[in-house]
Structure formats: structure tokens, C-alpha cells
Design an enzyme around this catalytic site. Structure first.
Site, mmCIF file in Angstrom:
data_model
loop_
_atom_site.group_PDB
_atom_site.id
_atom_site.type_symbol
_atom_site.label_atom_id
_atom_site.label_comp_id
_atom_site.label_asym_id
_atom_site.label_seq_id
_atom_site.Cartn_x
_atom_site.Cartn_y
_atom_site.Cartn_z
ATOM 1 N N ASP A 18 0.995 68.521 79.673
ATOM 2 C CA ASP A 18 1.602 69.678 79.003
ATOM 3 C C ASP A 18 1.758 70.877 79.927
ATOM 4 O O ASP A 18 1.681 72.033 79.497
ATOM 5 C CB ASP A 18 0.790 70.072 77.752
ATOM 6 C CG ASP A 18 0.636 68.904 76.796
ATOM 7 O OD1 ASP A 18 1.588 68.113 76.691
ATOM 8 O OD2 ASP A 18 -0.428 68.782 76.168
ATOM 9 N N LYS B 75 6.393 70.046 82.306
ATOM 10 C CA LYS B 75 7.205 69.130 83.121
ATOM 11 C C LYS B 75 8.616 69.012 82.552
ATOM 12 O O LYS B 75 9.599 68.996 83.289
ATOM 13 C CB LYS B 75 6.554 67.734 83.156
ATOM 14 C CG LYS B 75 5.168 67.712 83.771
ATOM 15 C CD LYS B 75 4.515 66.336 83.646
ATOM 16 C CE LYS B 75 4.111 65.958 82.244
ATOM 17 N NZ LYS B 75 2.996 66.724 81.671
ATOM 18 N N GLY C 232 4.883 64.199 75.288
ATOM 19 C CA GLY C 232 5.706 65.083 74.468
ATOM 20 C C GLY C 232 6.223 66.178 75.370
ATOM 21 O O GLY C 232 5.465 67.021 75.828
ATOM 22 N N HIS C 233 7.500 66.116 75.693
ATOM 23 C CA HIS C 233 8.093 67.083 76.615
ATOM 24 C C HIS C 233 9.079 67.949 75.828
ATOM 25 O O HIS C 233 10.088 67.450 75.345
ATOM 26 C CB HIS C 233 8.801 66.366 77.766
ATOM 27 C CG HIS C 233 7.881 65.472 78.561
ATOM 28 N ND1 HIS C 233 8.322 64.569 79.489
ATOM 29 C CD2 HIS C 233 6.538 65.352 78.550
ATOM 30 C CE1 HIS C 233 7.281 63.934 80.026
ATOM 31 N NE2 HIS C 233 6.188 64.391 79.460
ATOM 32 N N GLN D 268 2.104 62.832 81.236
ATOM 33 C CA GLN D 268 0.678 63.154 81.338
ATOM 34 C C GLN D 268 0.437 64.003 82.604
ATOM 35 O O GLN D 268 1.363 64.620 83.091
ATOM 36 C CB GLN D 268 -0.201 61.890 81.325
ATOM 37 C CG GLN D 268 -0.252 61.190 79.962
ATOM 38 C CD GLN D 268 0.971 60.330 79.662
ATOM 39 O OE1 GLN D 268 1.360 59.492 80.443
ATOM 40 N NE2 GLN D 268 1.586 60.547 78.521
#
Ligand code: GDP
Ligand code: IMO
Ligand code: MG
Length: 425
Positions: free
Chosen positions: A13, A16, A40-41, A225
Site C-alpha cells: 500500500d 504503487k 488493491g491498487h 505487496q
């Protein structure tokens, strides 16, 4: 721009997605090489928020091809749902824009059930996984009993593999975890619908990347990650089940390591972590509250509040070494505005010694006490700032000190979620 690997240098988080989206306009292809929909981006464009889990953060640039390499684990239903949600918002996610490796392993219903059952069983010792079946899927891959995307062309093979897997998984599910055993039909139902749908997307990603390069195109590899969630180098056992360091961009997609020209490490201006495991600079009180609230630190996948704390240079320095990071992108600098003073952890006190790298013993990080350096804060909002020179002097000092301690230049500074809230140096 040469080929570039973008990785997270902390516990995920870091931002990225924002950085990859920004750079994706300059490349021909964006390739994911590990992880699954545990990622989750969040990408913000024109006031709209897109939450990407499996699909690379290049998808919002119409000219960029997105690829899922062999190192990614794939939940077909989740992938189809993500495609549908993007298409509903006018994003082109056709087979000419999204290419999927036939070598990807499938996340199946028993992986999700086992992930959740094991976590419940562990009680206080749980890892705090995203519950998406990531660990059990990679276990089957390493155990040589996984189902791969290419198997979908031979449903008899898929059935045989699932039958064999269920013989084993149902013993665990029913016998140890008191769950209802799964039937072969239940598992098949979850893949049959999407299997036909994704056929046009399947490709030999290694070959397609070679073609992109042959035509003079550049490739961006998008990590998921962070380095300290890496299966080997992270805070084991509180890690994810894939290799998140830059080197895996080669093995996880099918390209030679000599094609990974540059590595950009993304570092949040402070530290966050979701799930269990040590985090030496965690701040429970007012500071943690400021970072959590101002940084809107809630997990994209599970909605869990992220644990927050000061920037930790010990873990950043190790990430720089592990991934051969050439330069850094600092994100969320704006979140620090309003804090009277800022701390950076420059070393740990560990068993009576001062150490500059994380101890390697299991639980070693939990015993590490941060040694802090204190810097001045700034009160001004960073809204509207587009150049490094316009930043308050204390913000410039903070970034410069980070550069000195990490021994790497900061090439980008992000001061807001939107694309234009980025300072290029
Ligand atoms: P990722 O998993 O590394 O892509 O990061 P996430 O998307 O899970 O979390 C980063 C969050 O911070 C997202 O909601 C982004 O929109 C947001 N974000 C990214 N850069 C900045 C920034 O510079 N400032 C602020 N305030 N938010 C940012
Ligand atoms: P992005 O790509 C933050 C964490 C989970 C848990 C551990 C293992 O958005 O940075 P898993 O489901 O992978 O077996 O969970 O890893 N985790 C993440 N934390 N960001 C992520 O992804 C994460 N993906 C997994 O919270 O502690
Ligand atoms: Mg995330």
C-alpha cells in the site's frame, strides 16, 4: 525509458498503483508478475477512483497493453468481475489490451475455504491474510498439484486434478476445520462459466513481451505487496506467499534478468501495515491517528484499518539492497502536513546492540526498538504544489534526509492521489 520494475519497499500500500498509472503512459506494456487479488491498487483519475486488484494499473491508458505473468495466481470469477466493473465505466479491457499467461495457477474454492479456516483455527497467532486463498494456491503450485489456466483447454484434466485435490482437501476441511466438504460439481461450477470467457485473453506472455521489445516498446513491471511481505525476505511467517522483490519480475513473467533495466522503489512518507506481524515504528496514539485519518489508511481489499507509524529507514535500506533499487518515489508526503515534528527510524536497538538492518531471527523485528532522528514539521498544505522548490523548507529537508539515509535519489514525490499531484525531479 528503459524497462522498469516498480516495487513496494515497505509492507504494501505504498501507492504503487498511482505511480504505475502515471508512468504507464510512457510504456507499451505493464506486466504483473506475482500475487493475486490480495493486492488493491487505487488509482485516481479525473476525480474518479479505480480499485485494481488483478488487472495492472496501466489499464487506464488506452495505448498500453496489460499482462498477467505466470507468477500471478488467478481467481477467474474475481477477474471477470473486475473486467466487467471496468468495462461498465467505459474502460476498454478487450483481449487485445489484456493478456493472461497460460501458466498462471488458478485459485479454487477450496483455497479460499482453507485460507479462512486456517486463520480461524490459529486464533491469536493468525497472519491476518486477506482470505483470498493466496497461500493455499501457491502451496499447491509448489506441491505440484495446482490447476493452471492452460488446463482449461482440457476439462477432463481439470476434473481429474480437482478430484484428486478434493480427496485431500476435504479431509482437512471436514476433519480438522469442521467445514462442509466440497463436491467436484461445486468446484467446477465456479470455473466453467469464466473458463470460456477468458480463452481469448490467453497468451504466451514471454513471447509477447519479446515482441513488444522487438518493436521498440518498453515494459513496466508492476509489483504487488511490498518487500517486507516477501515469502523469503519479509517478516516470516507474517508475509504473503509470493516473492515480491524486483528479481522475481523476471521469473514471474518469463523475461531474462538482463531485461530488467531499472528498479523504482515506492516508499510512503511514513509506514503502514495491514494484518499481523511486527512493525517497530507503529504509533498507537495521536500520531497514528493523524496518519490513519489524513492518509485514509483503510485496506483496499478488506477495509481493515491499516496500522500506522513513522518512516522506517532500516526496512527501506534493506529493500533497496534486496531489489537493487536505483531510485525512489516518495508518496503521501502531504499526509505529514500539520505534524509539529517528524521522526525517522534510522537504526534499531536489538538485544543490546545497535543494528542497521532488520534482525533475521523469527520474532527479531518484534524485539527491535527504533532509534529515531527528529526533524521539523511543516503546517502548510501541499495542495497545488508542482515543483520541489515550492515545497516548504522542512518538507524538502525531510525528502533530502530520506535520500541520504537510503543512499538513493528520490526521483518522484507524490503529494496527492491524482496524477497531477506529482513532482518529477
Ligand atoms: P498500492 O497497493 O501500493 O497501490 O497502494 P494503495 O492504492 O493500496 O494505497 C495507497 C492509497 O493512497 C490510495 O488510496 C491512493 O489513492 C492514495 N495515494 C497515493 N498517493 C498519494 C499521495 O501522494 N497523497 C495522498 N494523500 N494519497 C495518495
Ligand atoms: P498491495 O499490492 C498490504 C498482507 C495481508 C497479510 C499478509 C498475507 O495492495 O500493496 P495474503 O492474503 O497475501 O496471504 O496475506 O499480507 N497483504 C497486503 N498488505 N497490501 C497488499 O497488497 C497486501 N497483500 C497482502 O494483510 O498480512
Ligand atoms: Mg494496496
Amino acid at each position: 525509458m528503459p524497462n522498469l520494475v516498480v516495487i513496494g519497499t515497505q509492507w504494501g500500500d505504498e501507492g504503487k498503483g498511482k505511480i504505475v498509472d502515471l508512468l504507464a503512459a510512457q510504456v507499451a506494456a505493464v506486466v504483473r508478475f506475482q500475487g493475486g487479488h490480495n493486492a488493491g491498487h487505487t488509482v485516481s483519475v479525473g476525480g474518479e477512483e479505480y480499485k485494481l486488484r488483478l488487472i495492472p494499473s496501466g489499464i487506464l491508458h488506452p495505448g498500453t497493453i496489460c499482462m498477467l505473468g505466470n507468477g500471478v495466481v488467478l481467481d477467474l470469477e474475481e477477474l471477470c468481475a473486475e473486467i466487467d466493473a471496468l468495462v461498465a465505466r467505459g474502460v476498454d479491457v478487450g483481449p487485445e489490451r489484456l493478456r493472461i499467461s497460460r501458466k498462471c495457477h488458478l485459485i479454487l474454492p477450496y483455497h479460499r475455504l482453507l485460507d479462512k479456516a486456517r486463520e480461524n483455527f490459529k486464533g491469536d497467532g493468525k497472519i491476518g491474510t486477506t482470505g483470498r486463498g493466496i497461500g493455499p494456491c501457491y502451496e499447491d503450485k509448489a506441491g505440484r498439484c495446482g490447476v493452471r489456466v492452460c488446463d482449461l483447454e482440457d476439462m477432463d484434466l481439470v476434473r481429474r486434478k480437482i478430484r484428486l485435490a478434493l480427496d485431500e482437501k476435504n479431509v482437512l476441511l471436514a476433519g480438522l476445520y469442521s467445514q462442509k466438504p466440497l463436491t467436484e460439481r461445486e468446484v467446477l461450477e465456479r470455473i466453467e462459466g469464466s473458463a470460456a470467457r477468458i480463452q481469448p485473453y490467453l497468451a504466451d506472455i514471454s513471447e509477447e513481451m519479446a515482441r513488444v521489445e522487438g518493436a521498440g516498446g518498453e515494459i513496466l513491471f508492476e509489483g504487488a505487496q511490498g518487500s517486507h511481505l516477501d515469502i523469503d525476505h519479509g517478516t516470516y511467517p507474517f508475509v504473503t506467499s509470493s516473492s515480491t522483490v524486483a528479481g522475481n519480475a523476471a521469473a514471474g513473467s518469463g523475461i531474462g534478468p538482463d531485461h530488467l533495466h531499472r528498479v523504482l522503489g515506492v516508499v510512503k512518507a511514513y509506514t503502514t501495515r495491514v494484518g499481523s506481524g511486527a512493525m517497530p515504528t507503529e504509533q498507537a496514539g495521536e500520531i497514528g491517528g493523524h496518519l490513519q485519518k489524513k492518509g485514509a489508511e483503510f485496506g483496499t481489499v478488506t477495509g481493515r484499518p491499516r496500522r500506522c507509524g513513522w518512516l522506517d529507514l532500516v526496512i527501506l535500506r534493506e529493500s533497496v539492497r534486496l531489489s537493487g533499487v536505483n531510485s525512489l518515489a516518495v508518496t503521501k508526503l502531504d499526509v505529514l502536513s500539520g505534524l509539529p515534528e517528524l521522526k525517522i527510524c534510522v537504526a534499531y536497538n536489538y538485544r543490546g546492540r545497535v543494528v542497521e538492518y532488520p534482525p533475521q531471527a523469527e520474532g527479531g523485528l518484534g524485539e527491535s526498538v527504533p532509534v529515531y532522528e527528529t526533524l521539523g514539521g511543516w503546517t502548510r498544505s501541499l495542495d497545488g504544489i508542482r515543483s520541489f522548490a515550492e515545497l516548504p523548507a522542512a518538507a524538502r529537508d525531510y525528502v533530502r534526509r530520506l535520500e541520504e539515509l537510503a543512499e538513493r535519489p528520490v526521483s518522484m514525490v507524490s503529494v496527492g492521489p491524482e496524477r497531477d499531484r506529482t513532482i518529477m525531479r
